[in-house]
Design an enzyme around this catalytic site. Structure first.
Site, PDB file in Angstrom:
ATOM      1  N   HIS A   1       0.835  -1.199   0.000  1.00 23.53           N
ATOM      2  CA  HIS A   1       0.000   0.000   0.000  1.00 23.53           C
ATOM      3  C   HIS A   1       0.872   1.253   0.000  1.00 23.53           C
ATOM      4  O   HIS A   1       0.663   2.177  -0.799  1.00 23.53           O
ATOM      5  CB  HIS A   1      -0.902  -0.034   1.236  1.00 23.53           C
ATOM      6  N   GLU A   2       1.855   1.279   0.890  1.00 25.83           N
ATOM      7  CA  GLU A   2       2.708   2.459   1.001  1.00 25.83           C
ATOM      8  C   GLU A   2       3.611   2.614  -0.221  1.00 25.83           C
ATOM      9  O   GLU A   2       3.815   3.727  -0.714  1.00 25.83           O
ATOM     10  CB  GLU A   2       3.558   2.382   2.280  1.00 25.83           C
TER      11      GLU A   2
ATOM     12  N   HIS B   1       1.822   4.235  -3.073  1.00 22.29           N
ATOM     13  CA  HIS B   1       1.777   5.702  -2.952  1.00 22.29           C
ATOM     14  C   HIS B   1       3.056   6.319  -3.524  1.00 22.29           C
ATOM     15  O   HIS B   1       3.014   7.300  -4.265  1.00 22.29           O
ATOM     16  CB  HIS B   1       1.645   6.120  -1.486  1.00 22.29           C
TER      17      HIS B   1
END
Length: 224
Positions: A24-25, A28
């Site tokens: 997820h990170e 980004h």
């Protein structure tokens, strides 16, 4: 001595969670770099090494405690740094960067559903260790994707809402980010205890999460 069943449950829950929040990170950071901001790359955060993203409390202590207590497991990692001033289109760029994280989680859930279907199709037990972990992958990634879309600072949904608001109102809304953690605790933990009908997770996140997870399990069944 710790019950081996508790260790098994904790492993099945935490491994998918760590992978989900790391991907997820990183998503980004990938999106930010593609849109003009290389900050995460410069700080060596575009890595799948969990040690670069682990928040001791959010990635280990809280999820482990929830797993051992038999409660729904969630957690968080150290946010990947994004400098909106370096994005080519700051408002639109921040919205796309924010959506990249939940989008990655949904891709992970899709991959897990296909692998689960292949596992079942090969005649292997879906309730074994690998099968249980794939099921948890689907549940965790769907939950993280939708939970992060809540428009509460500092969640991803807040960046999307900020980009949609008129600029003067967006600036005021962005000021709430300074009290982000306290706001999350108040709205997600405290408020449901005081007013059960105001349970954001139970009433807003879980119904669509169950529906979406059902679609992924349906895909797994079709593949198998």
């Amino acid at each position: 001595m710790m019950d081996s069943n508790l260790v098994y449950r904790a492993a099945v829950a935490i491994v998918p969670l760590v992978i989900a929040i790391v991907f997820h990170e990183v998503a980004h950071g990938w999106a930010a770099r593609a849109l003009g901001d290389p900050t995460a790359y410069e700080q060596r955060r575009l890595s799948f090494n969990p040690l670069r993203h682990v928040d001791p409390m959010g990635t280990i202590v809280v999820p482990l405690g929830l797993a051992l207590a038999g409660a729904p497991v969630f957690g968080w990692a150290k946010p990947v740094p994004v400098d909106s001033r370096r994005l080519r289109e700051p408002r639109t760029g921040m919205m796309l960067v924010a959506l990249a994280g939940p989008g990655m989680n949904l891709l992970l859930a899709l991959a897990a559903s296909v692998l689960l279907g292949v596992l079942v199709g090969a005649g292997l037990a879906p309730d074994g260790f690998v099968g249980s972990m794939l099921v948890e992958f689907i549940l965790v990634d769907v939950f993280i994707a939708l939970f992060n879309l809540l428009p509460i600072p500092p969640f991803d949904g807040s960046h999307v809402l900020e980009g949609l608001l008129p600029r003067p109102l967006a600036r005021r809304y962005a000021d709430l980010r300074q009290a982000g953690f306290a706001l999350v605790i108040l709205l997600v933990v405290v408020l449901p205890m005081v007013a059960p009908r105001a349970n954001l997770v139970g009433r807003v996140v879980l119904p669509p999460a169950r529906w979406l997870a059902g679609l992924f399990f349906g895909l797994a069944h079709a593949v198998g």
